[in-house]
Design a protein around this motif. Structure first.
Motif, mmCIF file in Angstrom:
data_model
loop_
_atom_site.group_PDB
_atom_site.id
_atom_site.type_symbol
_atom_site.label_atom_id
_atom_site.label_comp_id
_atom_site.label_asym_id
_atom_site.label_seq_id
_atom_site.Cartn_x
_atom_site.Cartn_y
_atom_site.Cartn_z
ATOM 1 N N ARG A 153 1.688 4.712 -17.628
ATOM 2 C CA ARG A 153 0.740 5.954 -17.301
ATOM 3 C C ARG A 153 1.134 6.241 -15.494
ATOM 4 N NH1 ARG A 153 -3.907 3.579 -19.942
ATOM 5 N NH2 ARG A 153 -3.140 3.593 -22.272
ATOM 6 N N ASN A 154 0.764 7.310 -14.701
ATOM 7 C CA ASN A 154 0.526 7.398 -13.525
ATOM 8 C C ASN A 154 0.472 6.380 -13.158
ATOM 9 O OD1 ASN A 154 2.429 9.392 -12.280
ATOM 10 N ND2 ASN A 154 0.024 10.659 -11.686
ATOM 11 N N ALA A 155 1.230 6.224 -12.037
ATOM 12 C CA ALA A 155 1.047 5.078 -10.885
ATOM 13 C C ALA A 155 0.145 5.724 -9.633
ATOM 14 C CB ALA A 155 1.872 4.489 -10.457
ATOM 15 N N GLU A 156 -0.799 4.521 -9.196
ATOM 16 C CA GLU A 156 -1.701 5.141 -8.217
ATOM 17 C C GLU A 156 -0.985 5.464 -6.812
ATOM 18 O OE1 GLU A 156 -5.078 5.673 -6.274
ATOM 19 O OE2 GLU A 156 -5.227 5.489 -8.319
ATOM 20 N N PRO A 157 -0.650 6.721 -6.223
ATOM 21 C CA PRO A 157 -0.050 7.034 -5.342
ATOM 22 C C PRO A 157 -0.679 6.349 -3.982
ATOM 23 C CG PRO A 157 -1.372 8.552 -5.430
ATOM 24 C CD PRO A 157 -2.087 7.526 -7.174
ATOM 25 N N TRP A 158 0.540 5.892 -3.765
ATOM 26 C CA TRP A 158 -0.581 5.633 -1.466
ATOM 27 C C TRP A 158 -0.571 6.828 -0.647
ATOM 28 C CZ3 TRP A 158 4.370 1.512 0.209
ATOM 29 C CH2 TRP A 158 3.859 0.642 -0.375
ATOM 30 N N ALA A 159 -1.334 6.612 0.306
ATOM 31 C CA ALA A 159 -1.733 7.559 1.448
ATOM 32 C C ALA A 159 -0.892 7.862 2.113
ATOM 33 C CB ALA A 159 -2.394 7.051 2.247
ATOM 34 N N PHE A 160 -0.328 8.942 2.316
ATOM 35 C CA PHE A 160 1.061 9.448 2.956
ATOM 36 C C PHE A 160 1.488 8.925 4.222
ATOM 37 C CE2 PHE A 160 3.084 13.123 5.611
ATOM 38 C CZ PHE A 160 4.422 12.543 4.617
ATOM 39 N N LEU B 134 5.040 20.877 4.592
ATOM 40 C CA LEU B 134 4.629 19.714 2.791
ATOM 41 C C LEU B 134 3.507 19.755 2.621
ATOM 42 C CD1 LEU B 134 6.885 17.818 1.536
ATOM 43 C CD2 LEU B 134 6.392 16.098 3.853
ATOM 44 N N ASP B 135 3.188 19.014 1.349
ATOM 45 C CA ASP B 135 1.696 18.480 1.228
ATOM 46 C C ASP B 135 1.927 17.401 0.341
ATOM 47 O OD1 ASP B 135 -0.506 18.686 -0.580
ATOM 48 O OD2 ASP B 135 -0.323 19.016 -2.055
ATOM 49 N N ARG B 136 0.751 16.936 1.222
ATOM 50 C CA ARG B 136 0.256 15.605 1.726
ATOM 51 C C ARG B 136 0.498 14.804 0.724
ATOM 52 N NH1 ARG B 136 0.514 13.878 7.981
ATOM 53 N NH2 ARG B 136 -0.738 12.486 6.947
ATOM 54 N N GLU B 137 -0.851 15.888 0.270
ATOM 55 C CA GLU B 137 -1.378 14.568 -1.536
ATOM 56 C C GLU B 137 -0.116 14.980 -2.556
ATOM 57 O OE1 GLU B 137 -3.957 13.732 -2.587
ATOM 58 O OE2 GLU B 137 -4.991 14.121 0.099
ATOM 59 N N ALA B 138 0.124 13.588 -3.005
ATOM 60 C CA ALA B 138 1.152 13.340 -4.179
ATOM 61 C C ALA B 138 0.583 14.261 -5.442
ATOM 62 C CB ALA B 138 1.581 11.891 -4.411
ATOM 63 N N MET B 139 1.595 14.437 -5.721
ATOM 64 C CA MET B 139 1.688 15.074 -7.157
ATOM 65 C C MET B 139 2.295 14.454 -8.555
ATOM 66 S SD MET B 139 5.351 17.409 -7.613
ATOM 67 C CE MET B 139 4.992 18.375 -8.866
ATOM 68 N N ALA B 140 2.588 13.219 -7.851
ATOM 69 C CA ALA B 140 2.855 12.311 -8.735
ATOM 70 C C ALA B 140 3.585 10.574 -8.282
ATOM 71 C CB ALA B 140 4.248 12.669 -9.614
ATOM 72 N N ALA C 42 4.987 7.187 -8.884
ATOM 73 C CA ALA C 42 5.846 5.823 -10.175
ATOM 74 C C ALA C 42 5.965 4.878 -9.947
ATOM 75 C CB ALA C 42 7.482 7.025 -10.743
ATOM 76 N N SER C 43 7.332 3.431 -10.461
ATOM 77 C CA SER C 43 7.663 2.093 -9.324
ATOM 78 C C SER C 43 7.890 2.298 -8.329
ATOM 79 C CB SER C 43 7.687 1.750 -10.261
ATOM 80 O OG SER C 43 8.570 2.240 -11.320
ATOM 81 N N ILE C 44 8.874 3.551 -7.761
ATOM 82 C CA ILE C 44 9.570 3.466 -6.608
ATOM 83 C C ILE C 44 9.888 4.195 -5.534
ATOM 84 C CG2 ILE C 44 12.107 3.749 -6.056
ATOM 85 C CD1 ILE C 44 11.403 1.036 -8.015
ATOM 86 N N GLY C 45 9.031 5.192 -6.118
ATOM 87 C CA GLY C 45 8.568 6.074 -4.874
ATOM 88 C C GLY C 45 7.141 7.150 -5.018
ATOM 89 N N GLN C 46 7.027 8.080 -5.088
ATOM 90 C CA GLN C 46 6.073 9.384 -5.021
ATOM 91 C C GLN C 46 6.873 10.473 -4.729
ATOM 92 O OE1 GLN C 46 2.840 7.628 -3.757
ATOM 93 N NE2 GLN C 46 2.279 9.084 -2.259
ATOM 94 N N VAL C 47 6.439 11.747 -4.953
ATOM 95 C CA VAL C 47 6.551 13.090 -5.171
ATOM 96 C C VAL C 47 5.515 13.643 -4.348
ATOM 97 C CG1 VAL C 47 7.597 15.112 -6.346
ATOM 98 C CG2 VAL C 47 7.985 12.803 -7.337
ATOM 99 N N HIS C 48 6.036 14.751 -4.026
ATOM 100 C CA HIS C 48 4.828 15.499 -2.836
ATOM 101 C C HIS C 48 5.639 17.449 -3.176
ATOM 102 C CE1 HIS C 48 2.606 12.439 -1.140
ATOM 103 N NE2 HIS C 48 3.344 11.610 -1.194
#
Length: 421
Positions: A84-91, A113-119, A121-127
């Motif tokens: 499932r969707n992983a916990e995002p890191w703070a920007f 650039l939105d500082r809140e992640a939209m998704a 995962a294990s390798i990175g996150q998407v904004h």
């Protein structure tokens, strides 16, 4: 995460979870010990450890969660949560990655650039972001240190797999499978490689699919920027889209030999016009022509119940040892026939086949479990690990949309060479 101290911390966390797992395993032999509760605790321990570490460690946990036939169910239930969707890191933790990756000129191309992640995962996150020319894009940022940790994570987990004996595999088979996983994970942490995968899959122009368009001038080893595709969750796709998905996998495997190999629901969507949106191209497997022809021959022999020919095709794929038919032909014949009955008969007599809870997957799992007593007659075949992972993941996506597809006709087309390049 890249310095030696943090590498040691990762190693201690993985080994600590392993030691605790082995300790519980010893207690399993004690009368009255609650094994199910123990496996649940082990799964929770691994979920907390691997999920917190991200990277290859978390990815290996995700893959392990798909092997329900080999691992205890309470353990699988916990590892499945890693899908499932992983916990995002703070920007703020990712900003140094952008600082190192982009020049001032590249940053100037970003209007917002939105500082809140939209998704995540294990390798990175998407904004989400907007370019100065008005294009809506997504910015995928790699977690700091995950690329440096791949080798150490896989080596540590490999040692634990051998010690724990969770999997019925020889040590050398575990090694070759881990080498395949290592290669894919190293590629997945390099977003320049993901850019190449995306461009290769876009070139195929899969019918009924839409793939994001890359923004190459903003792509680096640690940052990937692509167009934003508006889509709904894939479970909202109409059942008839099942045929589109099945044909797409056949085109990827047999015609082009380039396979999107990370098939979970978060990487698929459905657009307003009913097209299937495909995302995340880090894990992409290339299949050479000999492998594709071997897979075609397996399908053809299975459809015609030519078990010795099927065995020869599997030998070419290194699934079985050379000359093993002469020694164990009757055992192989029984295994192949029972697996074919479980998997082919339900789809042979249903057109289109409807992916639902009809007992198909349970029947196949039953055959796999029954065959485990003969596991030493088979090889690990690492080049097929991600193909099997893909087929497993796609099955559940298709089942979630109650998909309809003429599977038997598709298998006949494969066997006839209709999908050959």
């Amino acid at each position: 995460m890249s310095d030696k101290r943090e590498q040691r911390t990762r190693r201690r966390r993985i080994l600590g979870a392993g030691v605790r797992s082995l300790g519980r395993g010893v207690l399993h032999t004690m009368p009255g010990y609650d094994r199910a509760k123990s496996w649940q605790k082990t799964g929770q321990d691994w979920f907390d450890t691997l999920g917190g570490l991200k990277g290859a460690a978390m990815k290996l946990g995700q893959i392990a969660s798909q092997y329900r036939d080999f691992l205890p169910e309470p353990l699988i239930e916990q590892l499945t949560r890693l899908q499932r969707n992983a916990e995002p890191w703070a920007f703020e933790r990712l900003e140094p990655v952008l600082d190192e990756s982009w020049s001032d000129e590249q940053r100037a191309l970003i209007a917002e650039l939105d500082r809140e992640a939209m998704a995540a995962a294990s390798i990175g996150q998407v904004h989400r972001a907007t370019l100065v020319d008005g294009r809506e894009v997504v910015v995928k940022i790699r977690y700091p240190g995950v690329a440096d940790a791949v080798d150490a994570d896989i080596d540590n987990l490999g040692r634990l797999l051998k010690l724990s004996r969770f999997l019925p595999m020889r040590g050398r088979d575990i090694d070759v499978v881990l080498d395949e996983l290592r290669e894919r994970f190293i590629e997945e942490t390099n977003y320049r490689q993901e850019l190449a995968h995306l461009e290769a899959l876009r070139a195929i122009e899969l019918p009924g699919f839409v793939l994001p368009e890359p923004v190459p001038e903003l792509c680096t080893e640690a940052v990937l920027v692509t167009s934003y595709i508006e889509s709904r969750p894939v479970h909202e796709a109409p059942p008839e889209r099942g045929q589109t998905i099945v044909e797409a996998i056949n085109l990827q495997v047999f015609t082009h030999g380039v396979l999107h190999a990370d098939p979970h629901a978060g990487n698929f969507g459905v657009t307003a016009d009913g097209s299937i949106a495909l995302f995340d191209f880090g894990c992409t497997k290339t299949l050479d022509l000999d492998t594709r022809r071997g897979l075609r021959d397996v399908v053809a022999a299975a459809l015609d119940a030519r078990w010795e020919d099927l065995h020869v095709a599997l030998e070419g794929l290194d699934v079985v040892p050379p000359d093993s038919w002469a020694r164990h032909g009757e055992i192989y014949r029984e295994i192949y026939a029972s697996h074919a009955t479980a998997s082919l008969e339900p789809i042979r007599h249903q057109s289109p086949y409807v992916f639902t809870d009809d007992g198909l997957i349970e029947s196949i799992r039953g055959e796999i479990r029954a065959s485990l007593r003969h596991w030493k007659l088979f090889n690990a075949a690492p080049q097929l690990v991600f193909l099997m992972r893909t087929l497993s993941g796609l099955y559940w996506i298709l089942r979630n949309i109650h998909a309809e597809a003429d599977l038997h006709t598709e298998l006949q087309k494969i066997a006839a060479g209709d999908y050959d390049p």
